[in-house]
Write an enzyme that holds these catalytic residues in place. Structure first.
Site, PDB file in Angstrom:
ATOM      1  N   MET A  31      60.397  59.508  38.762  1.00 40.11           N
ATOM      2  CA  MET A  31      60.698  58.693  37.580  1.00 40.11           C
ATOM      3  C   MET A  31      62.076  58.067  37.708  1.00 40.11           C
ATOM      4  SD  MET A  31      58.972  57.879  34.963  1.00 40.11           S
ATOM      5  CE  MET A  31      58.629  57.976  33.205  1.00 40.11           C
ATOM      6  N   ARG A  82      63.974  54.173  38.813  1.00 36.77           N
ATOM      7  CA  ARG A  82      63.863  52.835  38.219  1.00 36.77           C
ATOM      8  C   ARG A  82      62.442  52.304  38.312  1.00 36.77           C
ATOM      9  NH1 ARG A  82      69.443  52.122  40.613  1.00 36.77           N
ATOM     10  NH2 ARG A  82      68.324  52.567  42.521  1.00 36.77           N
ATOM     11  N   ILE A  83      61.826  52.430  39.502  1.00 35.06           N
ATOM     12  CA  ILE A  83      60.476  51.860  39.672  1.00 35.06           C
ATOM     13  C   ILE A  83      59.457  52.677  38.891  1.00 35.06           C
ATOM     14  CG2 ILE A  83      58.663  51.357  41.376  1.00 35.06           C
ATOM     15  CD1 ILE A  83      60.963  50.723  43.387  1.00 35.06           C
ATOM     16  N   ARG A  87      57.066  55.810  49.617  1.00 33.30           N
ATOM     17  CA  ARG A  87      57.169  55.835  51.076  1.00 33.30           C
ATOM     18  C   ARG A  87      55.956  56.569  51.639  1.00 33.30           C
ATOM     19  NH1 ARG A  87      59.998  51.937  51.085  1.00 33.30           N
ATOM     20  NH2 ARG A  87      62.170  51.831  51.756  1.00 33.30           N
ATOM     21  N   GLU A 127      54.001  53.840  59.565  1.00 32.73           N
ATOM     22  CA  GLU A 127      53.953  52.396  59.446  1.00 32.73           C
ATOM     23  C   GLU A 127      54.412  51.683  60.717  1.00 32.73           C
ATOM     24  OE1 GLU A 127      55.053  51.773  55.293  1.00 32.73           O
ATOM     25  OE2 GLU A 127      55.940  49.911  56.014  1.00 32.73           O
ATOM     26  N   HIS A 187      52.832  46.850  52.950  1.00 36.21           N
ATOM     27  CA  HIS A 187      54.194  47.072  52.456  1.00 36.21           C
ATOM     28  C   HIS A 187      54.785  45.793  51.841  1.00 36.21           C
ATOM     29  CE1 HIS A 187      58.040  49.685  53.095  1.00 36.21           C
ATOM     30  NE2 HIS A 187      58.139  48.959  51.991  1.00 36.21           N
TER      31      HIS A 187
HETATM   32  C1  DGY Z   1      62.449  48.804  49.702  1.00 38.81           C
HETATM   33  O1  DGY Z   1      63.137  48.052  49.027  1.00 38.81           O
HETATM   34  O2  DGY Z   1      62.803  49.949  49.972  1.00 38.81           O
HETATM   35  C2  DGY Z   1      61.174  48.237  50.196  1.00 38.81           C
HETATM   36  O3  DGY Z   1      60.239  49.225  50.439  1.00 38.81           O
HETATM   37  C3  DGY Z   1      61.423  47.400  51.428  1.00 38.81           C
HETATM   38  O4  DGY Z   1      62.097  48.165  52.337  1.00 38.81           O
END
Ligand code: DGY
Length: 325
Positions: free
Chosen positions: A153, A155-156, A236, A265, A283
């Site tokens: 939890m 910012r994103i 990630r 990746e 990604h």
């Molecule tokens: C980030 O901003 O970490 C994106 O995944 C691109 O690397």
């Protein structure tokens, strides 16, 4: 003239601001530089603008005696050996905030695409299979009214949770620490990890990669989740054990998965692409033109400040200030 190396070409005008004042070298191929190209390209640089795909490790840092800043264009910076950079007096910066909402949008795109089988349905139409409406054609699952579980939890994660209000969803979250500010902002309720798994219809991973999150989702966790659950990863790749996810999807332990990031990746576990209940993206969490321009703008500003002897705003290793060359 000091040299600035930029490991990929970016949209927008920001990198151009450095020209004239610095010797700017940009790797302009439409692919990542190889290790050799990265080391050769960066040789002699005082500043490097890197991406998550560039390993900025001890060897790299040792080869650049004049290096003052690694400005990583992305919010994640696990590709940089921050401890060593700090020791060597190299500032490390990232680009937070500007990509938060864009990445949260993509998490929702994945949730909805998997639940409503959007990609499968599109392929169905394009391949000429749509001959008649039918009540059981490509039935998916509802999004509205369900329980969203946010893992991470920050910012994103908070931005993902905030969007759930429009879908009338209950929101649970799990984080290293409770965050009362996010609870207030989003109405989310803190849940211990097992409860998050057991009660969520959608689990969205939005956490960074660290020793606490690596491999956190494997067979045991998928077994605890609802059989109708959908997992989405915009954090990630290595947070999910991909082979175990492929097996769980195959066995029907969970209903579907939407992934933007992968364990190794750009390799993808061979069990995933053949499964219809997956949506797999390359990604692109922050890949909106405006956002990418804002990211590189921020990365360039950090370089300008560092090379002017100032402290960039988004310094991830403030301890470096004591070790500056
Ligand atoms: C980030 O901003 O970490 C994106 O995944 C691109 O690397």
């Amino acid at each position: 003239m000091k040299k600035v190396f930029v490991s990929l070409e970016y949209p927008g005008e920001a990198v151009g601001r450095l020209a004239g004042k610095y010797n700017v070298v940009v790797f302009r191929e439409e692919r990542l530089p190889t290790r050799k190209e990265l080391l050769e390209g960066a040789a002699g640089s005082s500043a490097v603008i890197s991406t998550v795909a560039d390993a900025i490790d001890k060897e790299f840092i040792d080869l650049l005696p004049d290096l003052r800043i690694v400005s990583n264009c992305g919010v994640g910076y696990e590709n940089v050996d921050v401890a060593y950079a700090t020791e060597r007096g190299v500032m490390v910066t990232n680009t937070p905030n500007v990509l938060t909402e864009t990445t949260a949008d993509l998490a929702w795109a994945l949730m909805i695409s998997v639940a409503r089988r959007v990609v499968e349905a599109d392929t169905y139409v394009r391949s000429g299979k749509f001959k008649t409406w039918h009540p059981s054609l490509l039935m998916g699952r509802n999004v509205h009214g369900k329980t969203l579980g946010v893992f991470g939890m920050g910012r994103i994660g908070s931005a993902v949770a905030r969007r759930a209000a429009g879908f009338g969803m209950r929101v649970l979250y799990h984080n290293r620490r409770r965050t009362e500010a996010s609870e207030k902002e989003t109405g989310a309720e803190y849940a211990e990890f097992p409860r998050l798994l057991e009660e969520s219809d959608f689990v969205v991973i939005a956490s960074p990669l660290n020793e606490g999150t690596r491999g956190r989702f494997g067979a045991e966790e998928f077994r605890k989740m609802k059989r109708g659950a959908i997992i989405v990863n915009v954090g990630r790749g290595p947070i999910i054990k991909e082979a175990e996810l492929a097996a769980a999807l195959e066995e029907g332990a969970i209903w579907g998965a939407g992934l933007d990031v992968y364990e190794k990746e750009p390799e993808i576990h061979p069990g995933l692409p053949g499964l219809p209940n997956t949506v797999l993206l390359p990604h692109i969490g922050s890949a909106a033109r405006e956002t990418r321009e804002d990211m590189i703008d921020m990365a360039v500003t950090s370089v300008e400040l560092a090379l002017d002897g100032k402290t960039p705003e988004h310094l991830v290793n403030p301890g470096v200030l004591e070790n500056l060359k």
